[in-house]
Design a protein around this motif. Structure first.
Motif, mmCIF file in Angstrom:
data_model
loop_
_atom_site.group_PDB
_atom_site.id
_atom_site.type_symbol
_atom_site.label_atom_id
_atom_site.label_comp_id
_atom_site.label_asym_id
_atom_site.label_seq_id
_atom_site.Cartn_x
_atom_site.Cartn_y
_atom_site.Cartn_z
ATOM 1 N N TRP A 90 0.841 -1.205 0.000
ATOM 2 C CA TRP A 90 0.000 0.000 0.000
ATOM 3 C C TRP A 90 0.874 1.252 0.000
ATOM 4 O O TRP A 90 0.606 2.215 -0.707
ATOM 5 N N GLN A 91 1.925 1.228 0.793
ATOM 6 C CA GLN A 91 2.842 2.374 0.852
ATOM 7 C C GLN A 91 3.502 2.593 -0.507
ATOM 8 O O GLN A 91 3.617 3.720 -0.979
ATOM 9 N N THR A 94 0.905 4.170 -2.899
ATOM 10 C CA THR A 94 0.688 5.593 -2.662
ATOM 11 C C THR A 94 1.899 6.407 -3.101
ATOM 12 O O THR A 94 1.750 7.550 -3.542
ATOM 13 N N ALA A 95 3.090 5.832 -3.028
ATOM 14 C CA ALA A 95 4.287 6.520 -3.514
ATOM 15 C C ALA A 95 4.185 6.773 -5.017
ATOM 16 O O ALA A 95 4.587 7.833 -5.508
ATOM 17 N N VAL A 98 1.990 9.791 -5.512
ATOM 18 C CA VAL A 98 2.689 11.041 -5.188
ATOM 19 C C VAL A 98 3.674 11.392 -6.292
ATOM 20 O O VAL A 98 3.795 12.555 -6.673
ATOM 21 N N ASN A 99 4.352 10.408 -6.834
ATOM 22 C CA ASN A 99 5.302 10.676 -7.923
ATOM 23 C C ASN A 99 4.597 11.206 -9.166
ATOM 24 O O ASN A 99 5.164 12.001 -9.905
ATOM 25 N N GLU A 119 -3.269 12.721 -2.025
ATOM 26 C CA GLU A 119 -2.284 11.682 -2.314
ATOM 27 C C GLU A 119 -1.113 11.744 -1.331
ATOM 28 O O GLU A 119 -0.617 10.719 -0.877
ATOM 29 N N VAL A 120 -0.706 12.970 -1.010
ATOM 30 C CA VAL A 120 0.409 13.149 -0.075
ATOM 31 C C VAL A 120 -0.014 12.703 1.324
ATOM 32 O O VAL A 120 0.753 12.038 2.037
ATOM 33 N N TYR A 123 -0.012 8.971 1.427
ATOM 34 C CA TYR A 123 1.358 8.469 1.458
ATOM 35 C C TYR A 123 1.955 8.610 2.859
ATOM 36 O O TYR A 123 2.587 7.680 3.363
ATOM 37 N N GLU A 124 1.726 9.754 3.490
ATOM 38 C CA GLU A 124 2.257 9.954 4.842
ATOM 39 C C GLU A 124 1.670 8.937 5.818
ATOM 40 O O GLU A 124 2.384 8.364 6.640
ATOM 41 N N ALA A 126 0.456 6.007 5.020
ATOM 42 C CA ALA A 126 0.974 4.691 4.645
ATOM 43 C C ALA A 126 2.375 4.480 5.211
ATOM 44 O O ALA A 126 2.703 3.385 5.675
ATOM 45 N N MET A 127 3.204 5.531 5.172
ATOM 46 C CA MET A 127 4.550 5.417 5.747
ATOM 47 C C MET A 127 4.478 5.187 7.255
ATOM 48 O O MET A 127 5.219 4.366 7.798
#
Length: 189
Positions: A90-91, A94-95, A98-99, A119-120, A123-124, A126-127
Motif C-alpha cells: 500500500w505504501q 501511494t508513492a 505522489v510521484n 495523495e500526499v 502516502y504519509e 501509509a509510511m
C-alpha cells in the motif's frame, strides 16, 4: 435514526417546547441521500459531507465483511507478516500516486486556503503504518519465532517418521537414510 421506509435526518428541530426530531429522509436535498443530515439541518456543510462519505464507505465495508467467511487467526505471527506485506505494498502504491503529481503537492482550496493534496496525506499515513507494523515485527523478533516454530514442527514430523520406521522394523542404514531424505525435504519446504 430509522423511521418508516428508511433512515431519517434525525436532527433536533427548533421547536424548543417539544423534543421533535426531523423526519425528512437522511441526506434529503444533498449529494449523500440516505445518509446523514438533510440540507435543512447542515447536510451540505463540508463536515457533514465528509462524515456522510465516511459512513457510506463504512456501510459498504460492513456489507463486504458480512459476506466473507471470517475465521479466527490460528497463526498470528504469519498473519502479522502477511499484514506487513500488504502495508508495504500500500505504501508503494501511494508513492506511485505522489510521484505522478510531481511538484504540485499543494493546491488552493476553499477561500484561498492552501491545502495538501490527498495523495500526499495517504502516502504519509501509509509510511506511518508501515513503520508501525515493521517496528512491531522487529521488536517481536517474529522471523526468529517463525523459524523456531518451523524447527519444532520439523522435529515432531521426524519423530513421527522415526516411529513409523521402528514400527515397520526398518532400522540401521535404511532408517538413517530415510530420516536424512525426510529432513532434506522438510528443509526445502
Amino acid at each position: 435514526m430509522v423511521r418508516g421506509n428508511g433512515p431519517v435526518c434525525g436532527a433536533k428541530t427548533r421547536q424548543e417546547e417539544s423534543a421533535e426530531h426531523c423526519g425528512l429522509p437522511a441526506g434529503w436535498g444533498t449529494g449523500h441521500v440516505g445518509t446523514g443530515r438533510c440540507k435543512l439541518h447542515g447536510g451540505k456543510t463540508p463536515g457533514q459531507k465528509v462524515k456522510a462519505a465516511h459512513d457510506i464507505v463504512e456501510r459498504e465495508v460492513r456489507a463486504v465483511l458480512a459476506e466473507l467467511d471470517v475465521q479466527p487467526v490460528d497463526d498470528p505471527l504469519t498473519a502479522l507478516m502477511q499484514l506487513a506485506g500488504q502495508v508495504v505494498a500500500w505504501q508503494a502504491a501511494t508513492a506511485v500516486l505522489v510521484n505522478r503529481i510531481g511538484d504540485e503537492i499543494r493546491y488552493e482550496g476553499h477561500a484561498g486556503a492552501e491545502q495538501l493534496r490527498a495523495e500526499v496525506q495517504l502516502y504519509e499515513r501509509a509510511m506511518d503504518r508501515a513503520n508501525a507494523v515493521l517496528s512491531s515485527i522487529a521488536r517481536l523478533n517474529i522471523e526468529e519465532r517463525l523459524a523456531t516454530i518451523s524447527e519444532a514442527q520439523a522435529e515432531r514430523i521426524l519423530g513421527a517418521i522415526d516411529a513409523v520406521l521402528t514400527h515397520l522394523g526398518i532400522t540401521g542404514a535404511q532408517a538413517a537414510e530415510a530420516k536424512t531424505v525426510a529432513a532434506r525435504h522438510l528443509r526445502s519446504v
